[in-house]
Scaffold this motif. Sequence first.
Motif, PDB file in Angstrom:
ATOM      1  N   ASP A 112       9.598  28.238 -12.315  1.00 38.40           N
ATOM      2  CA  ASP A 112       8.469  28.583 -11.459  1.00 38.40           C
ATOM      3  C   ASP A 112       8.876  29.645 -10.441  1.00 38.40           C
ATOM      4  N   PHE A 113       8.090  30.711 -10.374  1.00 37.53           N
ATOM      5  CA  PHE A 113       8.402  31.825  -9.478  1.00 37.53           C
ATOM      6  C   PHE A 113       7.219  32.183  -8.586  1.00 37.53           C
ATOM      7  N   SER A 114       6.324  31.210  -8.355  1.00 34.60           N
ATOM      8  CA  SER A 114       5.140  31.464  -7.531  1.00 34.60           C
ATOM      9  C   SER A 114       5.528  31.799  -6.095  1.00 34.60           C
ATOM     10  N   TYR A 115       4.681  32.599  -5.452  1.00 35.40           N
ATOM     11  CA  TYR A 115       4.904  32.946  -4.047  1.00 35.40           C
ATOM     12  C   TYR A 115       4.611  31.726  -3.173  1.00 35.40           C
ATOM     13  N   VAL A 116       5.574  31.382  -2.333  1.00 35.46           N
ATOM     14  CA  VAL A 116       5.404  30.276  -1.388  1.00 35.46           C
ATOM     15  C   VAL A 116       5.918  30.743  -0.027  1.00 35.46           C
ATOM     16  N   SER A 117       5.053  30.756   0.964  1.00 37.04           N
ATOM     17  CA  SER A 117       5.478  31.167   2.303  1.00 37.04           C
ATOM     18  C   SER A 117       6.120  30.002   3.038  1.00 37.04           C
ATOM     19  N   SER A 118       6.919  30.316   4.040  1.00 29.44           N
ATOM     20  CA  SER A 118       7.511  29.265   4.871  1.00 29.44           C
ATOM     21  C   SER A 118       6.413  28.510   5.616  1.00 29.44           C
ATOM     22  N   ALA A 119       5.315  29.207   5.916  1.00 28.54           N
ATOM     23  CA  ALA A 119       4.183  28.549   6.587  1.00 28.54           C
ATOM     24  C   ALA A 119       3.598  27.464   5.699  1.00 28.54           C
ATOM     25  N   TRP A 120       3.482  27.757   4.398  1.00 29.34           N
ATOM     26  CA  TRP A 120       2.943  26.746   3.478  1.00 29.34           C
ATOM     27  C   TRP A 120       3.895  25.558   3.339  1.00 29.34           C
ATOM     28  N   ALA A 121       5.186  25.852   3.199  1.00 36.09           N
ATOM     29  CA  ALA A 121       6.174  24.789   3.070  1.00 36.09           C
ATOM     30  C   ALA A 121       6.160  23.885   4.300  1.00 36.09           C
TER      31      ALA A 121
ATOM     32  N   SER B 270      11.172  26.849  -3.226  1.00 35.67           N
ATOM     33  CA  SER B 270      10.825  27.113  -1.826  1.00 35.67           C
ATOM     34  C   SER B 270      10.457  25.840  -1.059  1.00 35.67           C
ATOM     35  N   ILE B 271      10.164  24.772  -1.780  1.00 36.63           N
ATOM     36  CA  ILE B 271       9.766  23.523  -1.139  1.00 36.63           C
ATOM     37  C   ILE B 271      10.940  22.568  -0.949  1.00 36.63           C
ATOM     38  N   ARG B 272      11.901  22.626  -1.840  1.00 36.96           N
ATOM     39  CA  ARG B 272      12.964  21.615  -1.882  1.00 36.96           C
ATOM     40  C   ARG B 272      13.723  21.449  -0.553  1.00 36.96           C
ATOM     41  N   PRO B 273      14.008  22.504   0.209  1.00 38.84           N
ATOM     42  CA  PRO B 273      14.670  22.270   1.510  1.00 38.84           C
ATOM     43  C   PRO B 273      13.863  21.357   2.433  1.00 38.84           C
ATOM     44  N   ASN B 274      12.532  21.518   2.425  1.00 36.92           N
ATOM     45  CA  ASN B 274      11.705  20.640   3.247  1.00 36.92           C
ATOM     46  C   ASN B 274      11.574  19.249   2.647  1.00 36.92           C
ATOM     47  N   LEU B 275      11.856  19.118   1.368  1.00 36.80           N
ATOM     48  CA  LEU B 275      11.831  17.804   0.734  1.00 36.80           C
ATOM     49  C   LEU B 275      12.928  16.910   1.304  1.00 36.80           C
ATOM     50  N   THR B 276      14.103  17.463   1.539  1.00 33.46           N
ATOM     51  CA  THR B 276      15.166  16.642   2.143  1.00 33.46           C
ATOM     52  C   THR B 276      14.785  16.234   3.561  1.00 33.46           C
ATOM     53  N   ARG B 277      14.118  17.133   4.277  1.00 33.59           N
ATOM     54  CA  ARG B 277      13.674  16.796   5.637  1.00 33.59           C
ATOM     55  C   ARG B 277      12.660  15.664   5.608  1.00 33.59           C
TER      56      ARG B 277
ATOM     57  N   PHE C 138       0.837  -1.202   0.000  1.00 31.73           N
ATOM     58  CA  PHE C 138       0.000   0.000   0.000  1.00 31.73           C
ATOM     59  C   PHE C 138       0.869   1.248   0.000  1.00 31.73           C
ATOM     60  N   GLY C 139       0.539   2.156  -0.899  1.00 31.84           N
ATOM     61  CA  GLY C 139       1.227   3.440  -0.951  1.00 31.84           C
ATOM     62  C   GLY C 139       0.235   4.587  -0.930  1.00 31.84           C
ATOM     63  N   LEU C 140       0.739   5.803  -0.938  1.00 29.82           N
ATOM     64  CA  LEU C 140      -0.102   6.994  -0.931  1.00 29.82           C
ATOM     65  C   LEU C 140       0.475   8.042  -1.866  1.00 29.82           C
ATOM     66  N   SER C 141      -0.413   8.817  -2.459  1.00 28.95           N
ATOM     67  CA  SER C 141       0.002   9.914  -3.316  1.00 28.95           C
ATOM     68  C   SER C 141      -0.490  11.227  -2.719  1.00 28.95           C
ATOM     69  N   SER C 142       0.392  12.206  -2.669  1.00 28.26           N
ATOM     70  CA  SER C 142       0.012  13.533  -2.190  1.00 28.26           C
ATOM     71  C   SER C 142       0.350  14.568  -3.252  1.00 28.26           C
ATOM     72  N   HIS C 143      -0.668  15.302  -3.681  1.00 27.73           N
ATOM     73  CA  HIS C 143      -0.493  16.385  -4.640  1.00 27.73           C
ATOM     74  C   HIS C 143      -0.772  17.738  -3.966  1.00 27.73           C
ATOM     75  N   ARG C 144      -0.774  17.738  -2.661  1.00 28.66           N
ATOM     76  CA  ARG C 144      -1.173  18.937  -1.930  1.00 28.66           C
ATOM     77  C   ARG C 144      -0.272  20.131  -2.217  1.00 28.66           C
ATOM     78  N   VAL C 145       0.999  19.905  -2.469  1.00 18.91           N
ATOM     79  CA  VAL C 145       1.922  21.023  -2.587  1.00 18.91           C
ATOM     80  C   VAL C 145       1.473  22.023  -3.652  1.00 18.91           C
ATOM     81  N   GLU C 146       0.865  21.529  -4.756  1.00 20.06           N
ATOM     82  CA  GLU C 146       0.392  22.431  -5.804  1.00 20.06           C
ATOM     83  C   GLU C 146      -0.856  23.217  -5.400  1.00 20.06           C
TER      84      GLU C 146
END
Length: 551
Positions: free
Chosen positions: A269-278, A307-314, A219-227
Amino acid sequence: MLSHRSINLSQLIRRLSIVALGLCAFSTVNAQTATAPTASQDPESIDQIWQKASAKYDSQRAALLKDVDTADHQGPFRPDWESLQKYEAPEWYRDAKFGIFIHWGVYSVPAFGNEWYPRLMYIDGSAEYKHHIATYGTQDKFGYKDFIPKFTASNFDPAAWAELFKKAGAKYVVPVAEHHDGFAMYDSGLSDWTAAKMGPHRDTTGELAKAVRAAGLHFGLSSHRVEHNFFLGPGRTIPSDVNDPQHAALYGPAHTWLMAPQGVPLNDDFSYVSSAWANDWLARSAELVEKYHPDIVYFDWWIGQASIRPNLTRFAAFYYNRSLKYGDHVGVINYKDYAMQDHSGVLDIERGQLGDLRPLPWQTDTSVSNKSWGYIKDDTFKSPEFVIDQLIDIVSKNGNLLLNIGPRLDGTIPEEVQNVLLDVGAWLGINGEAIYGTRPWRIYGEGPTKVAAGSFHDTDTTHYTAEDFRFTTKGDTLYAIGLAWPKGGEAVIRSLAVIAGSEPVQSIAFLGSSAKISFDQRPDGLHVHLPAQSPAKYAYAIRLTFESNPK
């Protein structure tokens, strides 16, 4: 007295009527103001509205982020790319080859266009925009949120789903836990907008996880929430419920999607992403891991956004370390484009294939339906032969196939889809030996037909011929899979020609048949005399052994 009192009462009624009309007018103005376009507001202010709407779960979010940071330092993986590139995909995943993807959610209710209906219904001039107004009314009166009560899942039977997937020959199942629309199809402790609290009032993801595992599948899961950060952004350009702060917890920040017109999306991609969202994305991803212990976590392309990639490593370090804690193998992260370093996860090609063998494991995700990932009323479907040929080509190149289905809003799987899955399962029942648990040969195949490599090209490949073969191996055994039946009853495999240093073929067996097969190894190739008819529809597979091991 009576007359005087009657006059006073009449005046009172008239005054109350005026007040009531005023209140109605005030309410209407307020409603109009709440749904008025907000695209001109600065992104930081818009983001603050979303943060305020989500603040009730701040403590739960903080606890999950603390769990992530703890796990990042309690295992073999650290939250940096040098550490993560030591990752190796588990053997079960490399052996599995075939999985089922599921796009099912509130977007299955309108069943129009595709699963991007939640975004496109707010884009003035789009087919979805016009259809929405004609069918449901304007977007300020009937927004995407108003589909939720109609999403009943009244016929959802997770055990029946799992049984179908097993009959299809799938070895793993990956439902979308949350798509871009922001509605969680699981029992999230970070949102009120979930299938467990609204709509079906069921933890559909948890129920399916239990049924899938009971059937012996992974069993796996897919998350598309970041977009979701930008997905509902068009709703800010027109009068719509997306502008109303009281719905911000569902519709998200709904920022403007800023992407250059050409090039790789992640770089442009240059969309606004807050640290709160990340951080919210990281917490929600961690919640899925802690609640459901998935063997696979599939992400869409935007996890590579700057803006997301640093949290991706975490997340990756957290998930890999936690998966080892929960079981005896590391988990799998599917990523797209250049979101992750090559060795740190498993590359996924959307609706496409690779043109050649890849030393590292990879995956294609595509849909049995052609127009949409989710259910729509006028979709068309791939044939079983198409799916089987694609699976064969992918496996020969060291890949897996994740085949998507889109159930209806009530949880029933369309009959056309079931028929395709069952035909694929019947083929695998005969020829699965040449697919499951195999590894690539020195070349992936031979023949005139080449796939159109890259994402979104899977239907561009021309029909295979009787000269097209794909190869797989298992131990000392080589499998040659013919993609079309030769008219003359003889197959010629050019890659097994008698040349200096080649290995003499010792034996040949036709999978699914006990008929004795004669063959002749010549300088122009291995000539195989086939039986009168194939034991299975579509492609056929031959098992070969050699006097010495095939190289």
